[in-house]
Design an enzyme around this catalytic site. Structure first.
Site, short mmCIF file in Angstrom:
data_model
loop_
_atom_site.label_atom_id
_atom_site.label_comp_id
_atom_site.label_asym_id
_atom_site.label_seq_id
_atom_site.Cartn_x
_atom_site.Cartn_y
_atom_site.Cartn_z
N VAL A 1 0.80 -1.22 0.00
CA VAL A 1 0.00 0.00 0.00
C VAL A 1 0.84 1.28 0.00
O VAL A 1 0.31 2.35 -0.26
CB VAL A 1 -0.96 -0.02 1.22
CG1 VAL A 1 -0.23 0.31 2.50
CG2 VAL A 1 -2.15 0.90 1.02
N TYR A 2 2.14 1.20 0.26
CA TYR A 2 2.95 2.42 0.39
C TYR A 2 3.11 3.15 -0.95
O TYR A 2 3.53 2.56 -1.94
CB TYR A 2 4.33 2.10 0.94
CG TYR A 2 4.38 1.67 2.39
CD1 TYR A 2 3.29 1.80 3.23
CD2 TYR A 2 5.53 1.11 2.92
CE1 TYR A 2 3.34 1.41 4.55
CE2 TYR A 2 5.59 0.70 4.25
CZ TYR A 2 4.49 0.84 5.05
OH TYR A 2 4.55 0.43 6.37
N THR A 3 2.79 4.42 -0.94
CA THR A 3 2.97 5.35 -2.08
C THR A 3 2.54 4.72 -3.40
O THR A 3 3.24 4.84 -4.42
CB THR A 3 4.42 5.88 -2.16
OG1 THR A 3 5.34 4.78 -2.26
CG2 THR A 3 4.77 6.71 -0.95
N ASP A 4 1.40 4.06 -3.37
CA ASP A 4 0.81 3.48 -4.59
C ASP A 4 1.78 2.58 -5.35
O ASP A 4 1.74 2.51 -6.58
CB ASP A 4 0.32 4.60 -5.52
CG ASP A 4 -0.82 5.41 -4.91
OD1 ASP A 4 -1.65 4.80 -4.21
OD2 ASP A 4 -0.86 6.63 -5.11
N GLY A 5 2.65 1.89 -4.60
CA GLY A 5 3.56 0.94 -5.22
C GLY A 5 4.94 1.48 -5.51
O GLY A 5 5.87 0.70 -5.78
#
Length: 321
Positions: A52-56
């Site tokens: 989920v971090y920074t849209d991948g």
């Protein structure tokens, strides 16, 4: 240092881990590369990200950085923060994470949070199949309560699957895990990689003048100014008092408050590997300097006294040391 978790070539887990939540967000690719290089120079082998971090972008940037040293590193990611912990969602997110990282396998796969709406047997059966297929090596749990961890251990016996590491929130101003979670992990032989050892930045000392809304602070100093969720999490007045007291102690010892905060979190026990993070190399340096702090029992107790110790699980306060 936790000697139970090892990389593919047998390198043991480092005393600190680095969290890449800022990669591709507040930290661009160049800043991320600088921080990664500094971590490697300091001996860090354990790197943490999430689907989920920074849209991948976090996984993509980390994947590019680890290529030359992959077998000596521990790479962790997380699934099922969104979409639930059902079989289809876990498989889909892990497939995407492995593709972003450019890896067939991750060392540690965390369930990012407990899913009340999915049968845990379905979740663990799926994870057991993925582990057998070589898609991850160690099972991790993040943001689980102690009873949820023990339920996972119990049901996991059916699938020969046991959590190896737990990721809770822990800092001098968030100490609830001392009540049951940390003793449980010590008893069960589970490693601990606590996140937010700086209390969302509160324990760096930069919020000594107060939080946004309490004082004219000028430009943003970080998430406690920008994010209402962080202000709610760390907005109790005693927390700021503890942060100020830590800053005073750090000045007395001629070190950075962040260095003391990280070293204190690591000082709980050998199985605890705090996850440090930053948005720039300059911001990262004090956390890396925690490796140089001699956390004696006397210093540990002196720092511990700067914040309230949580009540024991039995609530027999008269017996608490």
């Amino acid at each position: 240092m936790n000697t139970d978790l090892i990389s593919l070539d047998g390198t043991p887990a480092s005393a600190l881990a680095f969290g890449t939540m800022q990669f591709g967000g507040r930290a661009d690719a160049a800043q991320s590369a600088e921080m990664y290089a500094a971590c490697r120079a300091a001996g860090i082998t354990h790197f943490d990200t999430a689907w989920v971090y920074t849209d991948g972008r976090s996984e993509e940037i980390l994947g590019q950085l680890i290529r030359d040293a992959r077998d000596s590193l521990l790479i962790a990611t997380k699934v099922a923060y969104t979409g639930g912990a059902g079989a289809e969602n876990i498989r889909r997110q892990l497939d995407q994470s492995r593709a972003r990282l450019g890896q067939d396998m991750v060392d540690i796969l965390y369930l990012h949070r407990y899913d009340e709406d999915t049968d845990l047997r379905e979740t663990l059966a799926t994870l057991a199949e993925l582990r057998a297929a070589g898609q991850f090596r160690y099972l991790g749990l993040s943001n689980f309560a102690a009873w949820q961890v023990m339920k996972t251990i119990m049901i996991g016996q059916e699938f020969d699957l046991r959590p190896a590491i737990l990721q809770p929130m822990y800092s001098l101003i968030k100490r609830q895990v001392e009540v049951e979670i940390l003793p449980m992990c010590a008893d069960q032989g589970i490693a601990v990689a606590p996140y937010s050892p700086l209390g969302g930045g509160m324990l760096t000392g930069k919020y000594a003048a107060g939080l946004a809304g309490d004082t004219a602070a000028g430009s943003s100093r970080g998430r406690l100014d920008d994010d209402p969720r962080y202000r709610e999490r760390y907005g109790q007045p005693w927390m700021l008092d503890s942060a100020r007291a830590l800053a005073d102690l750090a000045a007395e010892l001629a070190v950075e408050p962040a260095s003391l905060a990280v070293a204190w979190a690591a000082g709980y026990g050998a199985q605890v590997t705090p996850i440090i993070s930053a948005r720039s190399l300059e911001q990262l340096r004090p956390s890396l300097a925690a490796l140089e702090i001699d956390m004696t029992p006397a210093l540990y107790e002196r720092i511990s006294a700067l914040s309230p110790r949580p009540a024991p699980a039995t609530d027999r306060l008269e017996e608490q040391a």
